[in-house]
Design a protein around this motif. Structure first.
Motif, PDB file in Angstrom:
ATOM      1  N   UNK A 121      -9.092  14.182 -14.346  1.00 39.82           N
ATOM      2  CA  UNK A 121      -8.920  13.935 -12.920  1.00 39.82           C
ATOM      3  C   UNK A 121      -9.969  12.890 -12.549  1.00 39.82           C
ATOM      4  N   UNK A 122      -9.799  12.244 -11.430  1.00 38.04           N
ATOM      5  CA  UNK A 122     -10.738  11.200 -11.042  1.00 38.04           C
ATOM      6  C   UNK A 122     -12.171  11.735 -10.954  1.00 38.04           C
ATOM      7  N   UNK A 123     -13.129  10.824 -11.040  1.00 44.12           N
ATOM      8  CA  UNK A 123     -14.539  11.204 -11.037  1.00 44.12           C
ATOM      9  C   UNK A 123     -14.888  12.019  -9.791  1.00 44.12           C
ATOM     10  N   UNK A 124     -15.930  12.820  -9.915  1.00 45.91           N
ATOM     11  CA  UNK A 124     -16.274  13.764  -8.846  1.00 45.91           C
ATOM     12  C   UNK A 124     -16.436  13.094  -7.484  1.00 45.91           C
ATOM     13  N   UNK A 125     -17.124  11.962  -7.447  1.00 46.50           N
ATOM     14  CA  UNK A 125     -17.366  11.312  -6.153  1.00 46.50           C
ATOM     15  C   UNK A 125     -16.091  10.699  -5.574  1.00 46.50           C
ATOM     16  N   UNK A 126     -15.033  10.601  -6.384  1.00 49.10           N
ATOM     17  CA  UNK A 126     -13.770  10.016  -5.933  1.00 49.10           C
ATOM     18  C   UNK A 126     -12.725  11.051  -5.541  1.00 49.10           C
ATOM     19  N   UNK A 127     -12.983  12.340  -5.794  1.00 50.49           N
ATOM     20  CA  UNK A 127     -11.980  13.375  -5.552  1.00 50.49           C
ATOM     21  C   UNK A 127     -11.603  13.436  -4.071  1.00 50.49           C
ATOM     22  N   UNK A 128     -10.311  13.361  -3.810  1.00 48.41           N
ATOM     23  CA  UNK A 128      -9.823  13.460  -2.443  1.00 48.41           C
ATOM     24  C   UNK A 128     -10.204  12.302  -1.545  1.00 48.41           C
ATOM     25  N   UNK A 130      -8.784   9.318  -1.257  1.00 46.97           N
ATOM     26  CA  UNK A 130      -7.674   8.559  -0.691  1.00 46.97           C
ATOM     27  C   UNK A 130      -7.843   7.061  -0.814  1.00 46.97           C
ATOM     28  N   UNK A 131      -8.667   6.624  -1.773  1.00 49.56           N
ATOM     29  CA  UNK A 131      -8.946   5.199  -1.935  1.00 49.56           C
ATOM     30  C   UNK A 131      -7.863   4.460  -2.718  1.00 49.56           C
ATOM     31  N   UNK A 132      -6.856   5.178  -3.174  1.00 49.05           N
ATOM     32  CA  UNK A 132      -5.787   4.541  -3.940  1.00 49.05           C
ATOM     33  C   UNK A 132      -6.182   4.235  -5.364  1.00 49.05           C
ATOM     34  N   UNK A 133      -6.999   5.101  -5.945  1.00 48.50           N
ATOM     35  CA  UNK A 133      -7.428   4.876  -7.324  1.00 48.50           C
ATOM     36  C   UNK A 133      -6.301   5.246  -8.294  1.00 48.50           C
ATOM     37  N   UNK A 134      -6.444   4.775  -9.511  1.00 47.04           N
ATOM     38  CA  UNK A 134      -5.418   5.008 -10.522  1.00 47.04           C
ATOM     39  C   UNK A 134      -5.120   6.502 -10.669  1.00 47.04           C
ATOM     40  N   UNK A 136      -4.330   8.759  -8.629  1.00 49.52           N
ATOM     41  CA  UNK A 136      -4.949   9.662  -7.651  1.00 49.52           C
ATOM     42  C   UNK A 136      -3.909  10.490  -6.906  1.00 49.52           C
ATOM     43  N   UNK A 137      -4.179  11.785  -6.789  1.00 49.52           N
ATOM     44  CA  UNK A 137      -3.453  12.687  -5.902  1.00 49.52           C
ATOM     45  C   UNK A 137      -4.441  13.208  -4.862  1.00 49.52           C
ATOM     46  N   UNK A 138      -3.973  13.566  -3.674  1.00 48.25           N
ATOM     47  CA  UNK A 138      -4.902  14.118  -2.680  1.00 48.25           C
ATOM     48  C   UNK A 138      -5.687  15.310  -3.219  1.00 48.25           C
ATOM     49  N   UNK A 139      -4.982  16.202  -3.939  1.00 41.57           N
ATOM     50  CA  UNK A 139      -5.649  17.318  -4.620  1.00 41.57           C
ATOM     51  C   UNK A 139      -4.766  17.750  -5.778  1.00 41.57           C
TER      52      UNK A 139
END
Length: 562
Positions: A121-128, A130-134, A136-139
């Motif tokens: 899952x995306x890195x901890x500081x990126x979780x949730x 909504x930056x449109x990262x590769x 990415x799901x909201x949760x």
């Protein structure tokens, strides 16, 4: 723009990760811990968000199998788990990989199959964020909470042993269901010194309450018409179930996932016919019904969807899931605990009791009457499809048949008695997905390479997951695939016509399965009658590559039906 300047979406764009550490990472510790838990296979498709999970895999004893789709990974893990009783393990990429495997997780959840899905899952500081990262799901965790016993985000590498211990406690001591552990990208590569050496402890199943066992034994001892309903939760309790049934002279009906708990031809075996009028009438006559490890749910007890299954006598329920004991049919006695211990405990308690004499025409006599009446009701197409399954079982002693949602499988659910537990299972129960049969059969063959494994699937279902033939060839898994070709979604076509609905959407184009199978590297042939099928099965047994055997419904019926 030059194509080399782009990162293909399916392979994902590069992600900035921490430099390689001399200390083992969380990903490496994970592989070592999985080895210690006895994991033999990991099913997955590597991507840049999961490659750090693979760092220690090549040097481990765990074999990696690459499907052609993450749904296939989940179905392979499911088939492996059903044969072994151990969890099937998947490494799955963030985002689309997880949504791809969702259907397989739902099927495993519905059928209480142990499955461990480990994702990035995306890195901890990126979780949730909504930056449109590769990917990415909201949760991501929230998406899969409803398909799992639990879904956990590992926020600290130090917590890995504890979370894995929780997962394996579900698999070994509770109602087994999928568990999802997602590991942020920065946690996968975090230093994890000493984690791999954490002691591994397996939880045991809870023992049933002694007072509840005695209360149930008293009711069974005075029963004149006892009957047993056993489900997949009793799959490890065959010996105790048989002993108890014989002592009580109780007819036994098995769910699809419990087939084989009593051997074919056993005088007390009703088969899996709880949806048919004859067996339903016998159940209603019973004065005490013992239901063991079964949901008493629609896909085993009301496959005709007419609401006709009922229990009029006293009901004793045994289940490892306390909540399930109270669903669908409320019991007079509820026993929460391991099915094998509960049945053994009931048997021991009954040894001290004087049993009531069974009513006239109960027991084996009642079973014979019911089975004869059911057999007499089978129409010609049903008998022809039952002959197909009988031919498979006769030609391949000890066979495991892994089915899809297709007409011969529906017939076999009613007519076929498996030689052993875990030897007949399919996706027509529970969640009821299409495309399950082929990848699940690959997982089953990996689990038991010495046994013949047959995938029984329709032409419609095969088109969902046919690329997994390439996975079988690549992994050197000589599974046998029998395709029942009725040129479309035949069961849905009949269902629509029966309701006076003009069939629409049920006649998809049917490809040349023989040519496609050979293109994937498989052996392939057709079989139009039992003799040709037997010959093809014998050849398949000697083959080192998967074999696809196509049976065209019209040809089979023309040769078999008088």
């Amino acid at each position: 723009m030059n194509s080399t300047a782009l990162s293909p979406c399916c392979e994902e764009a590069p992600v900035r990760l921490a430099p390689r550490q001399a200390t083992p990472t969380c990903g490496e510790a994970l592989v070592t811990l999985l080895e210690r838990y006895g994991v033999e296979f990991v099913f997955g498709i590597p991507g840049v968000h999961t490659v750090e999970l693979y760092r220690g895999l090549a040097a481990s004893s765990i074999r990696h199998v690459t499907p052609r789709h993450e749904q296939g990974a989940g179905f392979m893990a499911d088939g492996y788990a059903r044969v072994t009783g151990k969890p099937g393990v998947c490494f799955i990429i963030t985002g689309p990989g997880m949504t791809n495997i969702a259907t397989a997780m739902a099927q495993a959840y519905a059928d209480s199959v142990p499955m461990l899905v480990i994702s990035s899952v995306n890195a901890r500081r990126e979780l949730g964020s909504g930056d449109g990262r590769l990917h990415e799901l909201p949760s991501q965790r929230d998406v899969f909470a409803g398909l799992t016993a639990f879904s956990h985000t590992l926020l600290d590498a130090a917590d890995l042993p504890q979370v894995l211990a929780r997962a394996f406690a579900v698999f070994t001591s509770q109602r087994p269901r999928p568990v999802h552990i997602e590991i942020p990208l920065d946690v996968i590569v975090a230093p994890a010194p000493g984690l791999a050496g954490t002691p591994v402890v397996f939880a045991t199943r809870p023992a049933p309450d002694a007072a509840a066992l005695k209360a149930a034994a008293r009711r069974l001892a005075t029963a004149k018409r006892p009957l047993i309903l056993a489900g997949g939760g009793a799959v490890q309790a065959g010996e105790a179930l048989r002993a108890l049934a014989e002592r009580l002279q109780a007819p036994v009906a098995l769910t699809i996932n419990a087939k084989g708990l009593l051997p074919p031809g056993h005088p007390l075996l009703l088969g899996s016919t709880q949806s048919l009028p004859e067996t339903r009438a016998l159940v209603r006559e019973a004065d005490v019904v013992l239901a063991v490890g079964t949901e008493l749910g629609e896909t085993d007890y009301d496959t005709l969807f007419n609401g006709g299954f009922a229990i009029d006598g006293q009901l004793i329920r045994v289940d490892i899931d306390a909540a399930q004991v109270m669903r669908n049919f409320r019991p007079d006695v509820a026993i929460v605990g391991d099915a094998r211990e509960a049945l053994a405990g009931l048997g021991a308690a009954l040894e001290e009791s004087v049993l009531s004499a069974p009513s006239h025409a109960w027991g084996a006599a009642g079973v014979t009457a019911v089975r004869d009446a059911i057999a007499a009701s089978h129409d010609a197409p049903m008998r022809a499809q039952a002959l197909l399954i009988e031919t498979i079982a006769d030609a391949l002693p000890g066979v495991t048949v892994v089915g899809d949602s297709t007409s011969p499988v529906y017939v076999g659910n009613f007519t076929f008695d498996a030689h052993a537990p875990r030897a007949w299972f399919n996706s027509s129960t529970g969640y009821g997905t299409l495309g399950y049969g082929l990848p699940a059969a690959i997982g089953a063959k990996l689990a038991a390479p010495q046994r013949p494994v047959v995938c029984l699937i329709g032409d419609g279902g095969l088109q969902f997951t046919m690329p997994e033939l390439a996975s079988a060839v690549e992994a050197a898994v000589p599974v046998i695939v029998i395709v029942w070709n009725n040129h479309g979604y035949g069961e849905i076509r009949k269902y629509m016509s029966a309701r006076d609905i003009t069939p629409v959407g049920v006649d998809p184009y049917t490809p040349d399965f023989i040519a496609l199978a050979r293109g994937f590297g498989c052996a392939a042939r057709t079989a139009a009658d039992p003799a040709a099928l037997r010959e093809a099965l014998e050849d398949a047994q000697a083959s080192r590559v998967p074999m696809v055997i196509e049976i065209r419904e019209a040809d089979w019926f023309a040769r078999v039906i008088d």
